[in-house]
Every structure is written in structure tokens, then in C-alpha cells.
Design a protein around this motif. Sequence first.
Motif, PDB file in Angstrom:
ATOM      1  N   PRO A 162       1.034  -1.261  -0.276  1.00  0.00           N
ATOM      2  CA  PRO A 162      -0.425  -0.357   0.083  1.00  0.00           C
ATOM      3  C   PRO A 162       0.895   1.210  -0.048  1.00  0.00           C
ATOM      4  O   PRO A 162       0.551   1.814  -1.082  1.00  0.00           O
ATOM      5  CB  PRO A 162      -0.491   0.034   1.057  1.00  0.00           C
TER       6      PRO A 162
ATOM      7  N   GLY B   3      -3.416   6.193   3.561  1.00  0.00           N
ATOM      8  CA  GLY B   3      -3.311   6.160   2.940  1.00  0.00           C
ATOM      9  C   GLY B   3      -4.996   6.577   1.863  1.00  0.00           C
ATOM     10  O   GLY B   3      -5.084   6.738   0.935  1.00  0.00           O
TER      11      GLY B   3
ATOM     12  N   VAL C 122      -6.289   4.375  -0.440  1.00  0.00           N
ATOM     13  CA  VAL C 122      -4.839   2.809  -0.782  1.00  0.00           C
ATOM     14  C   VAL C 122      -5.323   2.576   0.811  1.00  0.00           C
ATOM     15  O   VAL C 122      -4.479   3.014   1.759  1.00  0.00           O
ATOM     16  CB  VAL C 122      -3.501   3.410  -1.366  1.00  0.00           C
TER      17      VAL C 122
ATOM     18  N   ALA D 160      -2.866  -4.274  -2.100  1.00  0.00           N
ATOM     19  CA  ALA D 160      -3.496  -2.553  -2.048  1.00  0.00           C
ATOM     20  C   ALA D 160      -4.538  -3.009  -3.028  1.00  0.00           C
ATOM     21  O   ALA D 160      -4.502  -3.164  -3.571  1.00  0.00           O
ATOM     22  CB  ALA D 160      -2.650  -1.334  -2.428  1.00  0.00           C
TER      23      ALA D 160
END
Length: 129
Positions: free
Chosen positions: A14, A66, A86, A93
Motif C-alpha cells: 500500500p 492512504g 489506498v 493494496a
Amino acid sequence: MPSRHVSEVIRLAPALVYAWTRDTAHLPLWASGLASAPGRRDGHDFVVRSPMGEVRVRFTPRNEYGVLDHTVTLPDGTQVLNPVRVIAHPEGAEIVFTVRQLGSSDAQSAADVATVTADLRRLKELLEA
């Protein structure tokens, strides 16, 4: 039509997906709905030619969660917030983009979903290559 969450699983960590996707220099490579050519920095904004004309893009500050939310200021001054995340996924991810209908027709909203779907597929192909 309600908001639609469009996602793609990418077989990378990720943090790598977040960092690459957040880099505005990469937008023309995968985000056809937003950037049709390289852009330029203007303070905290990224100014880019898009299918909608010249737009300003401002991402939320870098973060460890993210979150890639970004506000797009259209040529007429309208601002559109695009939520993007994300998140960790068992295969790497998952990037999730929320497409909001707002004032557009059902047909235009469906076209927006199709564009985002194609853009996320292109992102996956680029990152997994």
C-alpha cells in the motif's frame, strides 16, 4: 444515482501504491479523466490540462492512512472533492475512488464511473509491470 465506489486491487505494498499515485508527475500516465498532459505546480495546487479544460488539483496533505482525497477546481470555479483511499488488501493494496453524481445526469455519472474504472485498471497495469 448514488455515489459509486470503484476499486482495483494492485499487487504491491500500500505505501508504494500511495506514493506513486500521489506523485502528480504520474497523473497523465494513468488518470485520463483528470490529466491529459504534464502540469505545473502553483503553490499547493497542481495545474493541469484535462478533458474539462485547465483545472487545479489539490491533494490532502501526505498522511500515513492512504488518503488521497483531492479537490479539483474546474474552469468555472466549481470545486469537486474526490475521495480516494489506498488500503491494505490480502493481495497487496486496494485503491478505492468514490464517484459522486452531484448535479450530473445518470448517463454522465455512468460515463464518469467508466472513466475511473479504466483509469484504475491502467494504474494497476503500470504499477504491476
